[in-house]
Design a protein around this motif. Sequence first.
Motif, PDB file in Angstrom:
ATOM      1  N   GLN A 123      74.900 -52.332  83.178  1.00 37.48           N
ATOM      2  CA  GLN A 123      75.567 -53.605  83.442  1.00 37.48           C
ATOM      3  C   GLN A 123      74.748 -54.657  82.705  1.00 37.48           C
ATOM      4  O   GLN A 123      73.625 -54.947  83.099  1.00 37.48           O
ATOM      5  CB  GLN A 123      75.637 -53.933  84.935  1.00 37.48           C
ATOM      6  N   GLU A 125      76.098 -57.924  81.454  1.00 37.52           N
ATOM      7  CA  GLU A 125      76.382 -59.330  81.718  1.00 37.52           C
ATOM      8  C   GLU A 125      75.640 -59.745  82.980  1.00 37.52           C
ATOM      9  O   GLU A 125      75.647 -58.987  83.935  1.00 37.52           O
ATOM     10  CB  GLU A 125      77.885 -59.574  81.901  1.00 37.52           C
ATOM     11  N   ALA A 126      75.033 -60.942  83.034  1.00 40.02           N
ATOM     12  CA  ALA A 126      74.948 -61.859  81.924  1.00 40.02           C
ATOM     13  C   ALA A 126      73.709 -61.546  81.067  1.00 40.02           C
ATOM     14  O   ALA A 126      73.769 -61.588  79.832  1.00 40.02           O
ATOM     15  CB  ALA A 126      74.860 -63.288  82.446  1.00 40.02           C
ATOM     16  N   PHE A 262      77.569 -50.915  92.187  1.00 47.70           N
ATOM     17  CA  PHE A 262      77.917 -51.929  91.192  1.00 47.70           C
ATOM     18  C   PHE A 262      77.885 -53.299  91.856  1.00 47.70           C
ATOM     19  O   PHE A 262      78.401 -53.473  92.956  1.00 47.70           O
ATOM     20  CB  PHE A 262      79.318 -51.628  90.634  1.00 47.70           C
ATOM     21  N   MET A 264      79.314 -56.212  91.042  1.00 44.92           N
ATOM     22  CA  MET A 264      80.534 -57.010  91.111  1.00 44.92           C
ATOM     23  C   MET A 264      81.766 -56.098  91.124  1.00 44.92           C
ATOM     24  O   MET A 264      81.648 -54.925  91.427  1.00 44.92           O
ATOM     25  CB  MET A 264      80.594 -57.950  89.905  1.00 44.92           C
ATOM     26  N   ALA A 266      84.090 -55.461  88.380  1.00 46.71           N
ATOM     27  CA  ALA A 266      84.212 -54.640  87.181  1.00 46.71           C
ATOM     28  C   ALA A 266      83.702 -55.420  85.984  1.00 46.71           C
ATOM     29  O   ALA A 266      83.430 -56.609  86.093  1.00 46.71           O
ATOM     30  CB  ALA A 266      85.673 -54.247  86.947  1.00 46.71           C
ATOM     31  N   GLU A 268      84.011 -55.938  81.582  1.00 47.08           N
ATOM     32  CA  GLU A 268      84.913 -55.783  80.437  1.00 47.08           C
ATOM     33  C   GLU A 268      84.246 -55.278  79.160  1.00 47.08           C
ATOM     34  O   GLU A 268      84.756 -55.548  78.057  1.00 47.08           O
ATOM     35  CB  GLU A 268      85.583 -57.129  80.149  1.00 47.08           C
ATOM     36  N   HIS A 301      92.704 -57.751  84.640  1.00 46.96           N
ATOM     37  CA  HIS A 301      91.686 -58.762  84.307  1.00 46.96           C
ATOM     38  C   HIS A 301      90.733 -58.240  83.233  1.00 46.96           C
ATOM     39  O   HIS A 301      90.516 -58.892  82.209  1.00 46.96           O
ATOM     40  CB  HIS A 301      90.925 -59.142  85.579  1.00 46.96           C
ATOM     41  N   GLU A 302      90.174 -57.083  83.451  1.00 41.32           N
ATOM     42  CA  GLU A 302      89.193 -56.553  82.506  1.00 41.32           C
ATOM     43  C   GLU A 302      89.858 -56.226  81.170  1.00 41.32           C
ATOM     44  O   GLU A 302      89.288 -56.471  80.112  1.00 41.32           O
ATOM     45  CB  GLU A 302      88.486 -55.316  83.068  1.00 41.32           C
ATOM     46  N   LYS A 323      86.018 -67.815  79.368  1.00 39.12           N
ATOM     47  CA  LYS A 323      86.604 -66.479  79.460  1.00 39.12           C
ATOM     48  C   LYS A 323      87.081 -66.174  80.872  1.00 39.12           C
ATOM     49  O   LYS A 323      88.128 -65.565  81.042  1.00 39.12           O
ATOM     50  CB  LYS A 323      85.634 -65.401  78.942  1.00 39.12           C
ATOM     51  N   GLU A 324      86.333 -66.603  81.891  1.00 41.46           N
ATOM     52  CA  GLU A 324      86.709 -66.199  83.252  1.00 41.46           C
ATOM     53  C   GLU A 324      87.897 -66.989  83.801  1.00 41.46           C
ATOM     54  O   GLU A 324      88.801 -66.414  84.398  1.00 41.46           O
ATOM     55  CB  GLU A 324      85.507 -66.275  84.196  1.00 41.46           C
ATOM     56  N   TYR A 380      78.589 -67.089  88.750  1.00 40.61           N
ATOM     57  CA  TYR A 380      79.822 -66.303  88.738  1.00 40.61           C
ATOM     58  C   TYR A 380      80.528 -66.613  90.045  1.00 40.61           C
ATOM     59  O   TYR A 380      80.490 -65.836  90.997  1.00 40.61           O
ATOM     60  CB  TYR A 380      79.509 -64.815  88.565  1.00 40.61           C
TER      61      TYR A 380
HETATM   62  N1  TRP Z   1      82.629 -60.297  83.553  1.00 43.67           N
HETATM   63  C1  TRP Z   1      82.876 -59.659  84.814  1.00 43.67           C
HETATM   64  C2  TRP Z   1      84.285 -60.035  85.187  1.00 43.67           C
HETATM   65  O1  TRP Z   1      84.573 -61.042  85.710  1.00 43.67           O
HETATM   66  C3  TRP Z   1      81.930 -60.108  85.889  1.00 43.67           C
HETATM   67  C4  TRP Z   1      80.736 -59.232  86.140  1.00 43.67           C
HETATM   68  C5  TRP Z   1      80.744 -57.909  86.326  1.00 43.67           C
HETATM   69  C6  TRP Z   1      79.407 -59.643  86.350  1.00 43.67           C
HETATM   70  N2  TRP Z   1      79.491 -57.491  86.639  1.00 43.67           N
HETATM   71  C7  TRP Z   1      78.656 -58.512  86.648  1.00 43.67           C
HETATM   72  C8  TRP Z   1      78.764 -60.866  86.318  1.00 43.67           C
HETATM   73  C9  TRP Z   1      77.309 -58.587  86.934  1.00 43.67           C
HETATM   74  C10 TRP Z   1      77.415 -60.935  86.590  1.00 43.67           C
HETATM   75  C11 TRP Z   1      76.679 -59.811  86.888  1.00 43.67           C
HETATM   76  O2  TRP Z   1      85.184 -59.369  84.861  1.00 43.67           O
END
Ligand code: TRP
Length: 878
Positions: A123, A125-126, A262, A264, A266, A268, A301-302, A323-324, A380
Amino acid sequence: MKEASSNLVHLSDYQPSDFQIESIQLIFRLFEEGAEVVSSMTLKRRKGALVDVIKLDGEELELRSVKLDGKSLSPSEYSVDEESLTLSGLGEKAEIEISTWIKPQDNKRLEGLYKSASMFCTQCEAEGFRRITYYLDRPDVMALFETRIEAEKSRYPILLSNGNPIDSGELEGGRHFVTWQDPFPKPCYLFALVAGDLHCQKDRFTTCNGRDVDLQIYVDHKNADKCDYALDCLKRSMTWDEQTYGREYDLDIFMIVAVDDFNMGAMENKGLNIFNSSCVLAKTDTTTDAGYQRIEAIVAHEYFHNWSGNRVTCRDWFQLSLKEGFTVFRDAEFSADMNSREVKRIEDVNLLRTAQFAEDAGPMSHPVRPASYMEISNFYTLTVYEKGAELVGMLRTLLGAESFRKGSDLYFERHDGQAVTTDDFVAAMAEVSGRDLSQFKLWYEQSGTPQVHVRSSYDAAAQRYVLHFTQSCPPTPGQSEKQPFHIPLALGLLAKDGTSLPLAQANGERTWVYELREAEATVSFDGISQEPVPSLLRGFSAPVKLSYDYSDEQLLFLMANDIDGFNRWDAGQLLATRVLQRLVANIQSGERPVAPTSFIRAFDALLKDTRLDKAMLCKLLMLPTESYLIEISEVADVDAIHEARESLRKALAVNLHASLLKVYVDNHDADSGNRIDGEAMAKRALKNAVLAIMSADSGAEFTSLAEQQFASASCMTDSLGALSALVNSGQRGVAETALAAFYSRWEQDAQVMEQWLAVQASSQHFADLDKVKTLMAHRAFQLSNPNKVRSLIGMFCNQNHTHFHHVSGQGYSFLADQVIALDDMNPQVASRLLTPLTRWRKYDEARQQLMIEQLRRIYSKDKLSKDVRELLEKSLPD
Ligand code: TRP
Ligand code: ZN
């Protein structure tokens, strides 16, 4: 409070990078003890940049070797600290090779490369990529990635990364490798890697231009029968994005991987989306209808991020909503097209008003485009995601659908392959429409929820109806004064006979989008022969708190007659809110709460109205939640709010028993459990909503009805609906028996166990703090798994208001204990969990003190994460 400003990152400090990374070749050698990562990068100095020094981000990495332009560097030739590696002597072009050693198996933060059960996954992001290797970990550095993964073949037969597989083969010692190449330059936050022993479900999609795409979903072998729905959602998303936005998929493969641990929902990652298992696996036996809807929305979304996020990405993390917000708007439109538009809008507005408005009014209040942050993971938020989506929705309302589409086409075309800003998005919209959106941009910069007050006056002699508007926005952290917003207010006027009047301002249409731009404004409607009832903010056309002094009769009239489905629902909600607020006042002044018969009669009329769409009826029957009532309170009296809402539920259950039972029986269809079409889902939702109301008057009849449904349920929606009604009926023995049966039936299924925990933790009739503590020791719970933490601790602290806010303060010290324990393990989860304590200003003096005391206790912990520290420093009193 405390001077934290030195640790903040500011938008105003943004500088382009001195170097771009043109390409990166990665080799991952995965072992049980750790992983070796070798990164070979080609860098290029930005034109005009004069420095020969580069500072690469890196965290918790063991540096093994560094080469610059083929030459090994000795430790005296570079400098390393806790968060970076600095090299000097770089020319206009430079080749850097770095070897690091990391420990995925010890990574409990779930950022970077980590292990979930026996699988390796990432994972990024960010800012997780810096936990994999030293890099320019910022979204405006876009490189071509090639990734070779080596691992033991028997344990990790599947090796995945972004793009296309270009090579694979056997290695010594039972190991093998696969090499992946991503043809699109991307920021490192979109990098992904997966290694494991996984089932692969395959499908195909042919794009609008006839390109064939392999679709693959990878899951644990035991979940092989839970992939079909996500694949179906994916194909529908791909078609929808072609038809609605002209966006075609751009690689030959699209992969989704389900992961149990995980942070969050999901992610992308280019061509390789990684999903929280709970947001992708589905089967009617184990997944509720709400779960299905969530999966549909998140898969979409993804997927939609492939254009809104990946092809066009963010310049810096302040632009996250670029983007979000846009992608949430896109997935909401998709869901609206797939299901009921009005129902989807009601659900989204409910979330916005309950949770985003609370965030806007709390200590973490921030603009959709924040100006500073300490830890980006804390941003987020509902503000960036949901309010951000509302801003895109307002742009479409202002421009009209056609012009909005032209704007999005221009945006995608102009910025393809770039890392851009929310200003660039708005500029594209302004350009195609010729509209001046400069005032509109304040929505991105000013935090807080605007308040719009509306008054009306009618002059019968002049046949003139006048609406007077005022707008203001309360002060929020760092923003004491606000400028007026540009607010699109969709409105209409209803005549006495219930018809909506044609409006001259809208060329005879019955809804007019009035654009409020000033702090105060007046609009006149001429030729109005009788005083109308205004229908304001139709479809919730702007994220504001609107007030108009409606009488109860006018609300009933709107409920029955408005042409806007959202406003019909909203009128009912306002009426119910008023009733509940009066009951709260009664309780506070020591009177017995008595539900007004007029409300009970209106509710009965709804139950008997067979013309109503069932999904809509279900929404109309929902009483405002306790969380919403808390949000709109000046000082929230959780006990009185709970008692008021319970007394109203009970009055409905007692007085409308026959009507409720009829709706239940009419909609109970024991054999349609495997159907997930709109009609079947609406019937189940309605039946379970009615059952939930009936549980407030739990005699033998209710109990046997619920037990029967529980025993014979043919799908999880019905099973859980009955279980929830039993747990909330306040009958301990009955509840425990059902919970035990449910547990032994589903203990092997992690997603169902999340539901099992959540039903208990959120029930004020069932779970006090001791119960929650008992459940924490249960084998169905693990503190290291974010879903379980959210289902048990999160549900308790956010939904079980009376027990969490118990006057003893024990709920608060419990949460503080959990945050302290989690902070060393997973700061992102710890920080999110902490939120309810930061909202202390909402409660009475005694509770405020207790909450602050716990915030201070957490603050005194040594080695606090940036995540938790930021929330504490923003929420502790001066
Ligand atoms: N970009 C992801 C979404 O909104 C968000 C995300 C997924 C995220 N995992 C994360 C943000 C971990 C911060 C940390 O679709
Ligand atoms: Zn997203």
